[in-house]
Design a protein around this motif. Sequence first.
Motif, PDB file in Angstrom:
ATOM      1  N   VAL A 187       0.760  -1.188   0.027  1.00  0.00           N
ATOM      2  CA  VAL A 187      -0.159  -0.025  -0.151  1.00  0.00           C
ATOM      3  C   VAL A 187       0.623   1.351  -0.171  1.00  0.00           C
ATOM      4  N   ALA A 188       1.964   1.222   0.796  1.00  0.00           N
ATOM      5  CA  ALA A 188       2.801   2.308   0.800  1.00  0.00           C
ATOM      6  C   ALA A 188       3.471   2.554  -0.482  1.00  0.00           C
ATOM      7  N   ASP A 189       3.833   1.461  -1.187  1.00  0.00           N
ATOM      8  CA  ASP A 189       4.384   1.702  -2.541  1.00  0.00           C
ATOM      9  C   ASP A 189       3.590   2.285  -3.375  1.00  0.00           C
ATOM     10  N   ILE A 190       2.240   1.952  -3.482  1.00  0.00           N
ATOM     11  CA  ILE A 190       1.038   2.089  -4.445  1.00  0.00           C
ATOM     12  C   ILE A 190       0.864   3.631  -4.187  1.00  0.00           C
ATOM     13  N   GLU A 191       0.755   4.260  -2.868  1.00  0.00           N
ATOM     14  CA  GLU A 191       0.657   5.347  -2.463  1.00  0.00           C
ATOM     15  C   GLU A 191       1.686   6.379  -3.245  1.00  0.00           C
ATOM     16  N   ALA A 192       2.990   6.029  -3.224  1.00  0.00           N
ATOM     17  CA  ALA A 192       4.145   6.652  -3.360  1.00  0.00           C
ATOM     18  C   ALA A 192       4.181   6.643  -4.814  1.00  0.00           C
ATOM     19  N   ARG A 193       3.719   5.838  -5.670  1.00  0.00           N
ATOM     20  CA  ARG A 193       3.829   5.756  -7.140  1.00  0.00           C
ATOM     21  C   ARG A 193       2.520   6.617  -7.724  1.00  0.00           C
ATOM     22  N   PHE A 194       1.464   6.494  -7.018  1.00  0.00           N
ATOM     23  CA  PHE A 194      -0.026   6.797  -7.418  1.00  0.00           C
ATOM     24  C   PHE A 194      -0.575   7.755  -6.435  1.00  0.00           C
ATOM     25  N   PRO A 195      -0.221   8.962  -6.304  1.00  0.00           N
ATOM     26  CA  PRO A 195      -0.680   9.618  -5.054  1.00  0.00           C
ATOM     27  C   PRO A 195      -2.219   9.935  -5.239  1.00  0.00           C
ATOM     28  N   PRO A 196      -2.945  10.437  -4.458  1.00  0.00           N
ATOM     29  CA  PRO A 196      -4.437  10.480  -4.179  1.00  0.00           C
ATOM     30  C   PRO A 196      -4.611  11.538  -5.204  1.00  0.00           C
ATOM     31  N   SER A 197      -6.091  11.441  -5.569  1.00  0.00           N
ATOM     32  CA  SER A 197      -6.712  12.381  -6.493  1.00  0.00           C
ATOM     33  C   SER A 197      -6.413  13.973  -6.055  1.00  0.00           C
TER      34      SER A 197
END
Length: 239
Positions: A187-197
Motif C-alpha cells: 500500500v505504501a508503494d502504491i501511494e508513493a507511485r500513484f498519489p491520491p486525486s
Amino acid sequence: MKARLLRLSDTLRESYWFVPTIMALAALLLALTTVTIDSHAGSTAWTTGLPGLDAARPDGARSLLSAIGGSMIGVAGTTFSVTIAAVVYASGQYGPRLLSNFMSDRGNQVTLGTFIATFVYSLVVLRTIRSAGEGGTSAVAFVPQLALLIALVLVLCSIAVLIFFIHHVPMRIHINSVIEQIGARLVADIEARFPPSDQRPAPLALATRLLPRPRRSIPAMSTRSRAHRSIATASAISN
C-alpha cells in the motif's frame, strides 16, 4: 547527491548494527559523565540521608558490575542465537524475505542495543572503582554511587526489553503478521507511485505540461503580395 544520501539513509535504517552502535556510544558517554560527577561531587555526598541508598563498598560494587556485565553479554548471545535459528527455520517456510525483515526491525535493533549498552556501561564504571591503598599508599577508596544506581536502572530496562523481545519475535514471524507487513509495504508503494486525486495536478495543467509546444508558424503571404510577386516574375521572364 540527493539519491546517494537517500540510499545511505535507507541502508543505515535497515542495517542491524547502526542502532546498537549508537546506543553503545551513548552508554560510554553516560558512564564517563556519571563517573565525573561522582568524582567531583563526592561519591557518597548525595546519598547521605536518602532512605534505601546505602553507600556500596568497592568489593560489592565490583561484584555487582561484574555480574551485570557477564549476564548481559550472555543473555544477548543466547537469546539472539536461539532467535536467529527460529527465524531461519520460519524463513524456510515463508521465504527468505522474513530474515531481512527481522534484521531491519527496529524493536530487534533496540533490544540488542540495550544489552550491549548495559554491558559497555558496566565495564567502563567497573574500571573506575578502586579500593583504599590501591595504586599507592595514600590513595582513598572510590566507588561511583550514582553510576552504580544508573547501572541498576539499566538492568531493569534490560529485563523489560527482554520480556518485550520474547513476545515480539513470535508475533513478527507469525503468518498473519508477515502478510500484514507485506500488505502495508504494498500500500505504501502504491501511494508513493500513484498519489491520491487531491494531490494530483489538474488535467488541464497536466495536458499543458505533457503536450509539446506549438512551433512558431511563418506568416502567410497576403493575396496582393502574391499578385505583385507574380507580375514581377512575368516581367522578368518577358524581358
